[in-house]
Design a protein around this motif. Sequence first.
Motif, PDB file in Angstrom:
ATOM      1  N   GLU A 212     -11.280  46.685  50.736  1.00 19.12           N
ATOM      2  CA  GLU A 212     -11.290  45.741  51.855  1.00 19.12           C
ATOM      3  C   GLU A 212     -12.200  46.292  52.934  1.00 19.12           C
ATOM      4  O   GLU A 212     -11.989  47.386  53.449  1.00 19.12           O
ATOM      5  CB  GLU A 212      -9.882  45.534  52.402  1.00 19.12           C
TER       6      GLU A 212
ATOM      7  N   ALA B 241     -23.085  36.561  52.582  1.00 20.95           N
ATOM      8  CA  ALA B 241     -22.525  37.001  51.317  1.00 20.95           C
ATOM      9  C   ALA B 241     -23.104  38.367  50.984  1.00 20.95           C
ATOM     10  O   ALA B 241     -24.307  38.595  51.104  1.00 20.95           O
ATOM     11  CB  ALA B 241     -22.852  36.005  50.213  1.00 20.95           C
ATOM     12  N   THR B 242     -22.257  39.291  50.610  1.00 23.34           N
ATOM     13  CA  THR B 242     -22.708  40.658  50.427  1.00 23.34           C
ATOM     14  C   THR B 242     -22.081  41.258  49.182  1.00 23.34           C
ATOM     15  O   THR B 242     -21.302  40.610  48.483  1.00 23.34           O
ATOM     16  CB  THR B 242     -22.365  41.504  51.671  1.00 23.34           C
TER      17      THR B 242
ATOM     18  N   THR C 259     -22.223  38.334  59.102  1.00 22.99           N
ATOM     19  CA  THR C 259     -22.453  38.954  57.797  1.00 22.99           C
ATOM     20  C   THR C 259     -22.473  37.891  56.715  1.00 22.99           C
ATOM     21  O   THR C 259     -21.501  37.156  56.529  1.00 22.99           O
ATOM     22  CB  THR C 259     -21.356  39.996  57.487  1.00 22.99           C
TER      23      THR C 259
ATOM     24  N   ARG D 127     -14.649  39.795  60.567  1.00 25.15           N
ATOM     25  CA  ARG D 127     -14.161  39.156  59.337  1.00 25.15           C
ATOM     26  C   ARG D 127     -13.873  40.228  58.295  1.00 25.15           C
ATOM     27  O   ARG D 127     -14.488  41.296  58.286  1.00 25.15           O
ATOM     28  CB  ARG D 127     -15.203  38.176  58.784  1.00 25.15           C
ATOM     29  N   THR D 128     -12.940  39.936  57.393  1.00 27.31           N
ATOM     30  CA  THR D 128     -12.631  40.867  56.316  1.00 27.31           C
ATOM     31  C   THR D 128     -13.142  40.329  54.992  1.00 27.31           C
ATOM     32  O   THR D 128     -13.165  39.120  54.764  1.00 27.31           O
ATOM     33  CB  THR D 128     -11.118  41.112  56.202  1.00 27.31           C
ATOM     34  N   TYR D 129     -13.568  41.250  54.146  1.00 28.24           N
ATOM     35  CA  TYR D 129     -14.078  40.928  52.821  1.00 28.24           C
ATOM     36  C   TYR D 129     -13.332  41.778  51.801  1.00 28.24           C
ATOM     37  O   TYR D 129     -13.090  42.966  52.036  1.00 28.24           O
ATOM     38  CB  TYR D 129     -15.575  41.225  52.732  1.00 28.24           C
TER      39      TYR D 129
ATOM     40  N   CYS E  58     -13.168  43.058  47.714  1.00 29.14           N
ATOM     41  CA  CYS E  58     -13.885  43.166  46.454  1.00 29.14           C
ATOM     42  C   CYS E  58     -12.948  42.817  45.300  1.00 29.14           C
ATOM     43  O   CYS E  58     -11.864  43.397  45.171  1.00 29.14           O
ATOM     44  CB  CYS E  58     -14.429  44.584  46.285  1.00 29.14           C
TER      45      CYS E  58
ATOM     46  N   CYS F 156     -20.094  44.770  47.448  1.00 32.56           N
ATOM     47  CA  CYS F 156     -19.225  45.877  47.813  1.00 32.56           C
ATOM     48  C   CYS F 156     -20.047  47.167  47.858  1.00 32.56           C
ATOM     49  O   CYS F 156     -20.759  47.488  46.906  1.00 32.56           O
ATOM     50  CB  CYS F 156     -18.098  46.015  46.796  1.00 32.56           C
TER      51      CYS F 156
ATOM     52  N   VAL G 123     -18.413  40.506  47.022  1.00 30.22           N
ATOM     53  CA  VAL G 123     -17.141  40.489  47.740  1.00 30.22           C
ATOM     54  C   VAL G 123     -16.875  39.085  48.265  1.00 30.22           C
ATOM     55  O   VAL G 123     -17.782  38.281  48.444  1.00 30.22           O
ATOM     56  CB  VAL G 123     -17.138  41.497  48.909  1.00 30.22           C
ATOM     57  N   VAL G 124     -15.616  38.808  48.503  1.00 27.45           N
ATOM     58  CA  VAL G 124     -15.187  37.486  48.931  1.00 27.45           C
ATOM     59  C   VAL G 124     -14.670  37.565  50.359  1.00 27.45           C
ATOM     60  O   VAL G 124     -13.843  38.419  50.689  1.00 27.45           O
ATOM     61  CB  VAL G 124     -14.078  36.948  48.009  1.00 27.45           C
ATOM     62  N   MET G 125     -15.171  36.690  51.222  1.00 27.39           N
ATOM     63  CA  MET G 125     -14.705  36.669  52.603  1.00 27.39           C
ATOM     64  C   MET G 125     -13.298  36.093  52.644  1.00 27.39           C
ATOM     65  O   MET G 125     -13.046  35.000  52.136  1.00 27.39           O
ATOM     66  CB  MET G 125     -15.638  35.836  53.483  1.00 27.39           C
TER      67      MET G 125
END
Length: 361
Positions: free
Chosen positions: A83, A92-93, A90, A73-75, A77, A95, A102-104
């Motif tokens: 990116e 919620a995390t 993973t 998956r890409t996240y 910021c 940056c 960061v937003v998935m």
Amino acid sequence: MAELQDYKCPNCGGALAFDSNIQKMKCPYCDSEFDMETLQSKDDDLKAEAPDQMEWQTQAGTEWNDGETDNMRTYVCRSCGGEIVGDENTAATACPYCGNPVVMMGQFAGALRPDLVIPFKLDKKAAKAAYLKHVDGKRLLPKVFKDQNHIEEIKGVYVPFWLFDADAHANIRYKATRVRHYTQGSYDCTETSYYSVYRAGDLSFQAVPVDGSTRMPDDLMESIEPFDISGAVDFQTAYLAGYLADKYDVNAEQSIERANTRIKRSTEDVFKNTVSGFDTVNTETSSVQLSSGKAKYALYPVWLLNTTWNNQKFTFAMNGQTGKIVGDLPLDKAASRKWQWGITAIGTAAIMALTYLVWLL
């Protein structure tokens, strides 16, 4: 004497003139003397030296295999635009570069598949221990840098690197001097002898690293080098499990200039170390020719912690393979003033006690 502007003194750069008394070229500035054959030979050598030639094959990385990115998956910021890539587990995390949430964005797509990866050898526990050792004893460090909740934000990130292999042939000419001091009668004399030193040879470079992320400062990554390339293995997505991976935004072609700079600088350093027995050595001309130049795409393991203090960003980084750490730390000015006042108060009290003792005596 008829001045010949076509020739410059190899020692000081002044314009040489022909001295009819000695039948040689003479420098009016440093009194060096040269015969015409020597100057002509040196001029021919300089004209024959080719400029740097540094060309590369940069077909690094490969296309992803079918289904290989299904669990990635890409996240993105919202703050710095970075990116990053993680696996489907993973949560919620934050940056790793600026600390903001960061937003998935969804399924991973694009970019190239790495050729190699150096797996993490040191876990988060080791990274936390290294960080605590790094800040230990720094009494003027802001409290946030020692806060346990803050330390938990240390993240393991695979940083994209382009690795450059090449064979280098170099021709380098140096200006060198030997200085002799002696006494003649009542005079202290200094005699300077000038030399032209030439070196040529071959070097082989393997895996010269250039990071492929604009969010990762080049000097920071160079500071935690070296990475041991013998620990690299063929890339598999399984190595990403539990970690984040930065998505490169500087491609191999855009990294060539930095690779050339590192290779040329290293070549010149190695060759200069072979010139000994002189008081000064300065590079006059340098020509580096590369052959068999090619690049590979790799992921290197790094533990990161970013903190913003008084609108200034501070980054702690640790080599996830060797444990080497770097990181600038701020000074808590309020704590510093209190500490200085305390030292002043102690000093004043000591002076008063000494004065009282003297008075008693």
